[in-house]
Design a protein around this motif. Structure first.
Motif, mmCIF file in Angstrom:
data_model
loop_
_atom_site.group_PDB
_atom_site.id
_atom_site.type_symbol
_atom_site.label_atom_id
_atom_site.label_comp_id
_atom_site.label_asym_id
_atom_site.label_seq_id
_atom_site.Cartn_x
_atom_site.Cartn_y
_atom_site.Cartn_z
ATOM 1 N N PRO A 235 -46.403 6.728 -25.004
ATOM 2 C CA PRO A 235 -45.596 5.867 -25.870
ATOM 3 C C PRO A 235 -44.879 6.658 -26.950
ATOM 4 O O PRO A 235 -45.266 7.792 -27.273
ATOM 5 C CB PRO A 235 -46.640 4.922 -26.486
ATOM 6 C CG PRO A 235 -47.903 5.729 -26.507
ATOM 7 C CD PRO A 235 -47.848 6.573 -25.257
ATOM 8 N N ASP A 236 -43.824 6.062 -27.508
ATOM 9 C CA ASP A 236 -43.140 6.751 -28.602
ATOM 10 C C ASP A 236 -43.845 6.558 -29.931
ATOM 11 O O ASP A 236 -43.584 7.280 -30.881
ATOM 12 C CB ASP A 236 -41.668 6.326 -28.701
ATOM 13 C CG ASP A 236 -41.488 4.827 -28.759
ATOM 14 O OD1 ASP A 236 -42.463 4.106 -29.061
ATOM 15 O OD2 ASP A 236 -40.359 4.368 -28.495
ATOM 16 N N ARG A 237 -44.756 5.595 -30.000
ATOM 17 C CA ARG A 237 -45.615 5.433 -31.184
ATOM 18 C C ARG A 237 -46.747 4.477 -30.851
ATOM 19 O O ARG A 237 -46.665 3.693 -29.908
ATOM 20 C CB ARG A 237 -44.851 4.924 -32.401
ATOM 21 C CG ARG A 237 -44.577 3.422 -32.463
ATOM 22 C CD ARG A 237 -43.453 3.003 -31.579
ATOM 23 N NE ARG A 237 -42.743 1.821 -32.027
ATOM 24 C CZ ARG A 237 -41.867 1.167 -31.286
ATOM 25 N NH1 ARG A 237 -41.596 1.569 -30.060
ATOM 26 N NH2 ARG A 237 -41.240 0.114 -31.751
ATOM 27 N N LEU A 238 -47.833 4.581 -31.622
ATOM 28 C CA LEU A 238 -48.927 3.626 -31.590
ATOM 29 C C LEU A 238 -49.017 2.966 -32.954
ATOM 30 O O LEU A 238 -48.815 3.624 -33.986
ATOM 31 C CB LEU A 238 -50.259 4.304 -31.272
ATOM 32 C CG LEU A 238 -50.468 4.818 -29.843
ATOM 33 C CD1 LEU A 238 -51.716 5.696 -29.786
ATOM 34 C CD2 LEU A 238 -50.589 3.658 -28.876
ATOM 35 N N VAL A 239 -49.323 1.672 -32.961
ATOM 36 C CA VAL A 239 -49.496 0.939 -34.208
ATOM 37 C C VAL A 239 -50.869 0.276 -34.180
ATOM 38 O O VAL A 239 -51.184 -0.459 -33.242
ATOM 39 C CB VAL A 239 -48.400 -0.120 -34.400
ATOM 40 C CG1 VAL A 239 -48.665 -0.929 -35.674
ATOM 41 C CG2 VAL A 239 -47.023 0.527 -34.474
ATOM 42 N N PHE A 240 -51.681 0.548 -35.195
ATOM 43 C CA PHE A 240 -52.995 -0.075 -35.337
ATOM 44 C C PHE A 240 -52.976 -0.972 -36.567
ATOM 45 O O PHE A 240 -52.817 -0.479 -37.693
ATOM 46 C CB PHE A 240 -54.105 0.966 -35.531
ATOM 47 C CG PHE A 240 -54.323 1.913 -34.380
ATOM 48 C CD1 PHE A 240 -53.789 1.670 -33.122
ATOM 49 C CD2 PHE A 240 -55.098 3.051 -34.567
ATOM 50 C CE1 PHE A 240 -54.000 2.553 -32.068
ATOM 51 C CE2 PHE A 240 -55.322 3.934 -33.525
ATOM 52 C CZ PHE A 240 -54.775 3.693 -32.263
ATOM 53 N N GLY A 241 -53.158 -2.263 -36.364
ATOM 54 C CA GLY A 241 -53.369 -3.174 -37.479
ATOM 55 C C GLY A 241 -54.861 -3.381 -37.645
ATOM 56 O O GLY A 241 -55.497 -4.046 -36.808
ATOM 57 N N VAL A 242 -55.450 -2.800 -38.679
ATOM 58 C CA VAL A 242 -56.909 -2.792 -38.833
ATOM 59 C C VAL A 242 -57.284 -3.111 -40.273
ATOM 60 O O VAL A 242 -56.483 -2.957 -41.202
ATOM 61 C CB VAL A 242 -57.504 -1.426 -38.432
ATOM 62 C CG1 VAL A 242 -57.321 -1.179 -36.939
ATOM 63 C CG2 VAL A 242 -56.867 -0.295 -39.230
ATOM 64 N N GLU A 243 -58.553 -3.525 -40.424
ATOM 65 C CA GLU A 243 -59.078 -3.815 -41.758
ATOM 66 C C GLU A 243 -60.335 -3.006 -42.070
ATOM 67 O O GLU A 243 -60.970 -3.232 -43.098
ATOM 68 C CB GLU A 243 -59.377 -5.307 -41.897
ATOM 69 C CG GLU A 243 -58.141 -6.181 -41.891
ATOM 70 C CD GLU A 243 -58.412 -7.619 -42.296
ATOM 71 O OE1 GLU A 243 -57.554 -8.221 -42.969
ATOM 72 O OE2 GLU A 243 -59.482 -8.141 -41.928
#
Length: 446
Positions: free
Chosen positions: A158-166
């Motif tokens: 992928p061209d980027r990874l995004v993690f939405g985490v708490e």
């Protein structure tokens, strides 16, 4: 790691196979027993280059299995990826979260202590927070950015990874899942829930806006006598703009951009923010289909009643059999309703098209579709269509005239072979009106 993937449609089947390719043990889960049986037998029920081979490889390796049991999945997995659809609601432009809510509830009910539920579906901002508050499990959001036709590549590289985490724990688990991808240098953006959700919807909104922008410029070129392809080339040399997604044509379709921009504008409105420009983006996109229909009528002398029209393309884009909101089939169906005899050919989407549009005619090849045609419409940019020999095809049709609805055919090559050639956003040849009335005013009524 032991991973589960909830939902084995386009996104889920791809994610499951690619996670197995990264070395994990993966269990794919779906409520549709026929889909599960097909995948377990190594048959992918849609066209995606390279995916079938990957599924069969890891069924054989033992790293990939499929089931209909959420209880089995909950007991098996450490990390559960939710990859179900979010279609447009029937009563509004908002996203229907029925499948997302059901998937989270089913896994959360049986999940082992310490399990992480990771949403990949495209959802309205605020969904992750609501789900985290509703279930006694840890939640993260990891949006997908797949392009149909390149889904395996986009998952593994992928061209980027995004993690939405708490929590640090959630980020650590996701880093472990994607360790080979991160080791290859893929950029990682760590964000809160709302930002992670917005990345996908904002990206789709931007791409849709860029496509509709150049299509709006095509409308201006049609009115002013300009050439949108030359305009796009000049704009693309500006590094602030770039040339990608600046090809004018019949517009975008598929299961993502149309419904996602509508859902984004709807959700923003609920939050008190106006994204009215996205409604105009949507309107411009739909007007391009209107333009092709109008052009077909004009080229056939003012109406298409009795005209034989060949449509090259049914999928919304090449390297896919996805016909959701397909501009090609929308145009074909409208011309059929106007009384035309419409024949469609597509290299991969014929079965899906027949099921959805049974009243259209279908051919087994492009040559068969063109035989005896009064007009040809090129509406899905398959490489096979660009490679067609216009000289040979001219002998098959009743009248050699073609509309390039995707702006990729070589106009000089077709014209030299004796075809009357039209493309959206380009001036008509000298001596003709914008739709070629001088040449085709006699019509083709039968």
């Amino acid at each position: 790691m032991r991973l589960t993937v909830i939902g084995t449609g386009y996104l889920g089947a791809t994610h499951a196979a690619c996670m197995a390719e990264l070395g994990h043990d993966v269990l794919g889960v779906d409520v549709d027993p026929d889909k599960v049986a097909a995948l377990a037998a190594g048959r992918v029920p849609f066209h995606e280059p390279g995916l079938g081979e990957l599924v069969r490889k890891h069924l054989a390796s033992g790293r990939l299995r499929f089931t209909t049991s959420c209880e089995e999945a909950a007991a098996f997995g450490q990390v559960h990826f939710v990859c179900v659809g979010t279609p447009q609601r029937k009563d509004s432009e908002g996203a229907d979260l029925t499948y997302v809510d059901a998937a989270f509830a089913a896994i959360a009910e049986h999940a082992s202590q310490g399990a992480l539920l990771v949403g990949k579906s495209t959802v309205p901002v605020g969904t992750a927070r609501r789900l985290a508050d509703a279930h006694a499990v840890e939640v993260a959001w990891n949006p997908e950015f797949l392009r149909e036709g390149f889904a395996v590549q986009d998952t593994l590289r992928p061209d980027r990874l995004v993690f939405g985490v708490e929590s640090e724990r959630a980020e650590t688990l996701l880093r472990e899942v994607y360790a080979p991808v991160l080791a290859a240098g893929t950029p990682l953006v760590t964000a809160d829930f709302p930002t992670a959700e917005l990345v996908k919807t904002a990206a789709n909104a931007f791409l849709a806006t860029k496509i509709s922008f150049i299509n709006a410029m095509a409308e201006v070129c049609e009115a002013a006598g300009g050439d949108v392809s030359v305009l796009a080339e000049a704009l693309g040399h500006d590094e602030r703009i770039g040339g990608k997604f600046l090809r004018a044509g019949v517009g975008f379709g598929g299961g993502c951009l149309p419904k996602d921009i509508r859902a984004f504008a709807h959700r923003a409105g609920e939050l008190g923010v106006s994204l009215g420009f996205l409604r105009e983006v949507d309107a411009i996109n739909m007007r391009r289909r209107d333009k092709v229909v109008a052009l077909a009528r004009e080229l056939c002398g003012g109406g298409v009643l009795g005209a034989r029209i060949a449509v090259l393309g049914a999928a919304f884009k090449p390297d896919s059999d996805d016909i959701r909101d397909s501009p090609a089939l929308n145009v074909a169906a409208r011309l059929k309703l106007d009384g035309a005899d419409v024949t469609v050919y597509d290299p991969e989407a014929m079965d899906n098209a027949r099921k959805a549009f049974p009243l259209l005619g279908y051919a087994v090849s492009a040559e068969e579709a063109l035989r005896g045609a009064d007009l040809v419409l090129h509406l899905t940019e398959w490489p096979q269509f660009r490679a067609l020999d216009p000289g040979r095809l001219a002998s098959l049709v009743s009248r050699p005239r073609i509309v390039d609805g995707r702006g990729v055919l070589d106009a000089d090559r077709w014209t030299a072979a004796g075809w009357q050639f039209r493309a959206l956003g380009k001036p008509a040849p000298a001596g003709e009106g914008p739709f070629g009335e001088a040449s085709f005013g006699e019509g083709t009524q039968r």
